[in-house]
Design a protein around this motif. Structure first.
Motif, short mmCIF file in Angstrom:
data_model
loop_
_atom_site.label_atom_id
_atom_site.label_comp_id
_atom_site.label_asym_id
_atom_site.label_seq_id
_atom_site.Cartn_x
_atom_site.Cartn_y
_atom_site.Cartn_z
N ALA A 66 0.73 -1.08 0.05
CA ALA A 66 -0.11 -0.08 0.10
C ALA A 66 0.91 1.13 0.05
O ALA A 66 2.01 1.24 0.49
N MET A 67 0.47 2.18 -0.79
CA MET A 67 1.26 3.47 -0.66
C MET A 67 0.30 4.46 -1.03
O MET A 67 -0.82 4.41 -1.76
N ARG A 68 0.71 5.77 -0.69
CA ARG A 68 -0.02 7.16 -1.17
C ARG A 68 1.11 7.86 -2.01
O ARG A 68 2.17 7.94 -1.61
N MET A 69 0.46 8.51 -3.10
CA MET A 69 1.40 9.32 -3.75
C MET A 69 0.58 10.33 -4.52
O MET A 69 -0.46 10.17 -5.06
N TRP A 70 1.14 11.59 -5.05
CA TRP A 70 0.75 12.44 -5.75
C TRP A 70 -0.92 12.83 -5.69
O TRP A 70 -1.67 12.96 -6.30
N GLY A 71 -1.05 12.81 -4.41
CA GLY A 71 -2.55 13.24 -3.70
C GLY A 71 -3.67 12.21 -3.63
O GLY A 71 -4.57 12.41 -3.46
N HIS A 72 -3.36 10.95 -4.21
CA HIS A 72 -4.03 9.80 -4.53
C HIS A 72 -4.48 9.40 -3.13
O HIS A 72 -3.63 9.50 -2.19
N PRO A 73 -5.77 8.75 -2.94
CA PRO A 73 -6.01 8.31 -1.71
C PRO A 73 -4.98 6.78 -1.70
O PRO A 73 -4.46 6.38 -2.69
N LYS A 74 -4.85 6.16 -0.70
CA LYS A 74 -4.25 5.10 -0.26
C LYS A 74 -4.56 3.93 -1.25
O LYS A 74 -5.55 3.55 -1.53
N VAL A 75 -3.45 3.47 -2.03
CA VAL A 75 -3.66 2.43 -2.93
C VAL A 75 -3.03 1.11 -2.77
O VAL A 75 -2.07 1.11 -2.03
N GLU A 76 -3.63 -0.03 -2.78
CA GLU A 76 -3.27 -1.13 -2.45
C GLU A 76 -3.23 -2.22 -3.71
O GLU A 76 -4.03 -2.11 -4.55
N TRP A 77 -2.17 -3.09 -3.66
CA TRP A 77 -1.93 -3.98 -4.70
C TRP A 77 -1.34 -5.19 -4.08
O TRP A 77 -0.71 -5.11 -3.12
#
Length: 401
Positions: free
Chosen positions: A291-302
């Motif tokens: 999981a990470m947050r980048m460029w103002g996006h909500p937390k992304v999971e993969w």
């Protein structure tokens, strides 16, 4: 707190890591919590040398462009090119400037000199031709695969000519346009030409499979491995470019998942020829979702590459995560005592390895909390990660040259 772990700490040696595992794994993943620190890379180099000399490992794979890595492998196995040139052209993410990476390549070349080819150490990249700012053109992968097939199968079986492939690819700058990472409308990943290229890539990869007996008779294992690498990379890159053109909320999650799926495919291919040490960020080699947050996006999971590979290999996959105490030049100071790193920091040893299960028991006993890092490039170990890790290598202080 020290008494909870001091009896389990071992020196950072290959034998100590192997003692943590039920058997020698086909893939040993050494994760790092941050990139670009030669102190961590020096430790990796030492472990790889020991694994080669004591445990029969013959491949190291880094989180670097899998196609550029072919240049490094040609140098360490056959002496092609010069060390300076290989360090410039053989790595992505600007990692060719690392002195530790240079020393690794130099040692590998020295080790292979005067040894038979079947005893060579090999260098590989598991990453796709990707950067955080964008992706490369699929030209090298597609044309490399097409050239191989042209040389070894009937022309009538090929799905297209080299000229048609070139016409569809167009100008490389259209593929590498960095504006596409932030603006999907700038991507050419879903143009009619890109869609046709995805079909052609699929047809050529299928041709590799349907002609496998013939190709095994007329080409070497290394030639076939390279052709399959070209195929995986072409398919993965075209998929990545397609998702760059996507405007849905799932865009970033799809991009990150595609990257790790490419890593997993490359790692499984390497593992099929023998045991491999892979060195990459913990977020790529862990068995859990990343999981990470980048460029103002909500937390992304993969799902990470490690999760994908361990699902396939089971206990033939092992993850030893590196953790660190201080990295003062990046603002990372002494860890709080109620964090995983704080527990590890209670010992005075500059570095050591410990079984994750034993560390987890102590972390549960004190109800450890996640460490908060002031440096975006450093990802501390969360207590929740420990049950899915085999061991932890701790580096107390990371110096800055």
């Amino acid at each position: 707190m020290e008494t909870g772990i001091k009896d389990f700490a071992r020196p950072v040696e290959a034998w100590a890591i192997m003692e943590l595992l039920p058997a020698r794994p086909r893939v040993l993943a050494l994760g790092e919590p941050t990139h670009g620190e030669d102190a961590l890379l020096d430790l990796r180099n030492t472990l790889f040398r020991q694994l080669v000399e004591e445990d029969g490992y013959r491949t190291i794979a880094l989180e670097s462009d899998c196609l550029r890595a072919l240049t490094v492998d040609a140098y360490v196995t056959a002496g092609e090119g010069s060390l300076d040139d290989v360090m410039k052209r053989g790595f992505s993410h600007d990692w060719g400037v690392s002195q530790a990476n240079r020393e690794l390549v130099h040692w590998m070349r020295d080790f292979n000199t005067n040894r038979p080819a079947d005893d060579h150490v090999r260098f590989a990249g598991v990453d796709g031709p990707l950067e955080i700012t964008g992706a490369e053109s699929p030209r090298q992968a597609l044309t490399g695969l097409h050239d191989y097939l042209t040389a070894h199968v009937d022309t009538d079986l090929l799905p297209c000519t080299a000229d048609r492939l070139d016409d569809l690819l167009g100008t490389d700058g259209l593929w590498t346009n960095q504006a596409a990472m932030m603006d999907p409308s700038q991507s050419i990943g879903r143009t009619p030409e890109a869609r046709e290229l995805r079909l052609l890539a699929d047809d050529m990869v299928t041709l590799l499979e349907t002609q496998a007996p013939h190709l095994a008779a007329v080409s070497s294992p290394d030639e076939r491995d390279r052709a399959h690498l070209y195929g995986r990379t072409a398919v993965g890159l075209l998929r990545y470019h397609s998702w760059m053109a996507d405007t849905s909320p799932a865009r970033m999650a799809r991009l990150l998942a595609t990257r790790d799926e490419m890593m997993a495919g490359n790692l499984l291919a390497l593992a099929s020829r023998g045991p491999v040490l892979v060195h990459a960020h913990n977020s790529h080699v862990q068995r859990d979702k990343s999981a990470m947050r980048m460029w103002g996006h909500p937390k992304v999971e993969w799902w990470s590459a490690g999760a994908l590979v361990s699902t396939r290999l089971g206990d033939q996959y092992a993850h030893v995560a590196a953790a660190l105490g201080t990295m003062r030049h990046q603002g990372v100071d002494t860890p709080p005592s109620d964090t995983v790193e704080g527990i590890l920091h209670s010992l005075a040893e500059p570095q050591y390895v410990i079984a994750a299960a034993q560390l987890d028991a102590v972390a549960r006993d004190i109800r450890a909390v996640p460490r908060v890092s002031p440096y975006f490039g450093y990802a501390p170990l969360a207590p929740s990660h420990l049950p899915r890790i085999d061991g932890v290598v701790y580096v107390r202080d990371v110096p800055h040259d």
